[in-house]
Design an enzyme around this catalytic site. Structure first.
Site, short mmCIF file in Angstrom:
data_model
loop_
_atom_site.label_atom_id
_atom_site.label_comp_id
_atom_site.label_asym_id
_atom_site.label_seq_id
_atom_site.Cartn_x
_atom_site.Cartn_y
_atom_site.Cartn_z
N ARG A 153 7.46 -8.85 9.29
CA ARG A 153 7.02 -10.28 9.37
C ARG A 153 6.85 -11.15 8.31
O ARG A 153 7.39 -12.25 8.24
CB ARG A 153 5.45 -10.10 10.12
CG ARG A 153 5.35 -10.37 11.66
CD ARG A 153 4.33 -9.59 12.06
NE ARG A 153 4.29 -8.33 11.97
CZ ARG A 153 4.79 -7.35 12.64
NH1 ARG A 153 5.34 -7.71 13.68
NH2 ARG A 153 5.06 -6.38 12.29
N THR A 154 5.83 -10.64 7.21
CA THR A 154 5.73 -11.33 6.11
C THR A 154 6.97 -11.68 5.48
O THR A 154 7.26 -12.88 5.08
CB THR A 154 4.61 -10.80 5.25
OG1 THR A 154 3.64 -10.46 6.24
CG2 THR A 154 4.39 -11.59 4.20
N ARG A 208 5.02 -8.63 -2.69
CA ARG A 208 3.90 -7.63 -1.89
C ARG A 208 4.13 -6.26 -2.78
O ARG A 208 5.20 -5.78 -2.86
CB ARG A 208 4.38 -7.59 -0.34
CG ARG A 208 3.99 -6.43 0.23
CD ARG A 208 4.29 -6.35 1.61
NE ARG A 208 3.25 -7.32 2.24
CZ ARG A 208 3.39 -7.26 3.72
NH1 ARG A 208 3.52 -6.28 4.41
NH2 ARG A 208 2.27 -8.24 4.22
#
Ligand code: NCD
Length: 358
Positions: free
Chosen positions: A86-87, A136
């Protein structure tokens, strides 16, 4: 003091409020986005308004062409050394909407890190080719360190933290706030409400970032429901106490279910188990939401989840109008467009286009 005026060890040892001051730009919008504590109420109001303007502009071809022209001269690197769908996709789409070209590293086995290069050197390398780094990582302070390093280099490129260890996920908190605001906008707004967090609160970075961000809104009570070993950590509760915010920590979800305005479910973050299988020994059976539990909730309560989910929300609940998690995801894309646009100072142009054309 500004981030360029301190050594890494000085920066690292600052209190959060001092770090935030070091990162601030005059107009309140972040250059590096590292912590949810960086966002104040003025900025939150602006960024949510901008996300809504962008969402509306993007409905037409002319609007989309305008958005895509804004940053077509920029390139972004998506460095995701931790799993993400998603991110990652929502940042990728956000870049595409703004015309930004992207590169990506998702698997360090295919990068020079495999040959023993440090994260620091890899990221320094990206800054030579790209104008924005979205990252991330597993490591708590890495985004922060990279931001300091780049700010003190000849090519200060902004960093956006897309999830750092168990600690922070500031852009998820922004989209969560946007979802809460949109859900309550016709019902008196985001004030005098209660939000209940359920699940793995000790290792869930989304909960930590959102809990912090909620401190910007008036009279939002926070309820933390988890089995004892997964309960929220003291630093979060101390931040609530410092602001005089009402909170409760409990292991009994059923006690609060009928009273709260928003429920924020999370999955068990077992990738962090010290020994594989540790959290499977914890009884989590009473921290799940199905049709029956939804019956106990307020008729206008909302149900949120950062996703991915496991079995903490039954699939049957997806059709309940109170289930917000799919909308939350889409809000994330608009919010990330807004954040990137604001990082590159495009907010005023978007606002002008909106007022002239919509
Ligand atoms: C979350 C994360 O990575 O912290 N996912 C996301 O970004 N939406 C939540 C999770 O992994 O449980």
């Amino acid at each position: 003091m500004h981030i360029t005026e301190c050594t890494w060890s000085e920066f690292q040892n600052l209190q959060m409020s001092e770090k935030v001051a070091c990162l601030a730009r005059e107009d309140g919008s972040p250059f590096h986005t590292l912590f949810s504590q960086q966002f104040n109420r003025t900025f939150l109001d602006q960024i949510c308004k901008l996300a809504t303007e962008i969402r509306t502009i993007a409905k037409s071809r002319t609007g989309m062409d305008f958005l895509q022209s804004l940053l077509s001269h920029k390139r972004a690197m998506l460095y995701f050394s931790q799993p993400s769908s998603r991110t990652f996709l929502s940042f990728l789409s956000a870049c595409q909407i703004l015309g930004i070209k992207t590169g990506e590293v998702r698997e360090t086995a295919t990068s020079s890190e495999f040959k023993g290069e440090s994260h620091e050197d890899s990221i320094r390398t990206f800054s030579s080719y790209f104008d924005l780094i979205i990252m991330r990582t597993q490591e708590k302070g890495l985004a922060e360190h990279m931001a300091w390093m780049l700010s003190n280099s000849e090519r200060p490129v902004p960093i956006i933290n897309a999830g750092s260890g168990k600690d922070q996920h500031p852009t998820q908190a922004l989209l969560d706030i946007y979802t809460l605001l949109r859900s309550f906008e016709r019902r008196g707004g985001l004030r005098d409400r209660s939000v209940m967090f359920v699940g793995d609160l000790s290792r869930g970075r989304t909960v930590r970032s959102l809990s912090n961000l909620l401190l910007n809104y008036e009279n939002i009570e926070q309820v933390f429901v988890a089995p004892e070993p997964l309960q929220i950590s003291k630093d979060i509760l101390d931040a609530l106490d410092a602001k005089g915010v009402k909170w409760t920590a409990s292991s009994d979800m059923y006690r609060f279910l009928p009273a709260v305005d928003a429920i924020y479910m999370t999955r068990i973050q077992d990738e962090w188990d010290a020994h594989k299988g540790d959290s499977a020994c914890i009884d989590t059976s009473t921290y799940k939401i199905g049709i029956e539990q939804m019956r106990a909730c307020k008729p206008d309560a909302i149900l949120m989840h950062p996703l991915p989910r496991r079995d903490e929300i039954a699939v049957d609940v997806d059709h309940d109008p109170r289930a917000m998690y799919w909308r939350q995801m889409r809000n994330g894309m608009w919010m990330r467009v807004a954040l990137i646009a604001s990082t590159f100072d495009c907010a005023a142009r978007i606002d002008a286009f909106y007022r002239e054309n919509i």
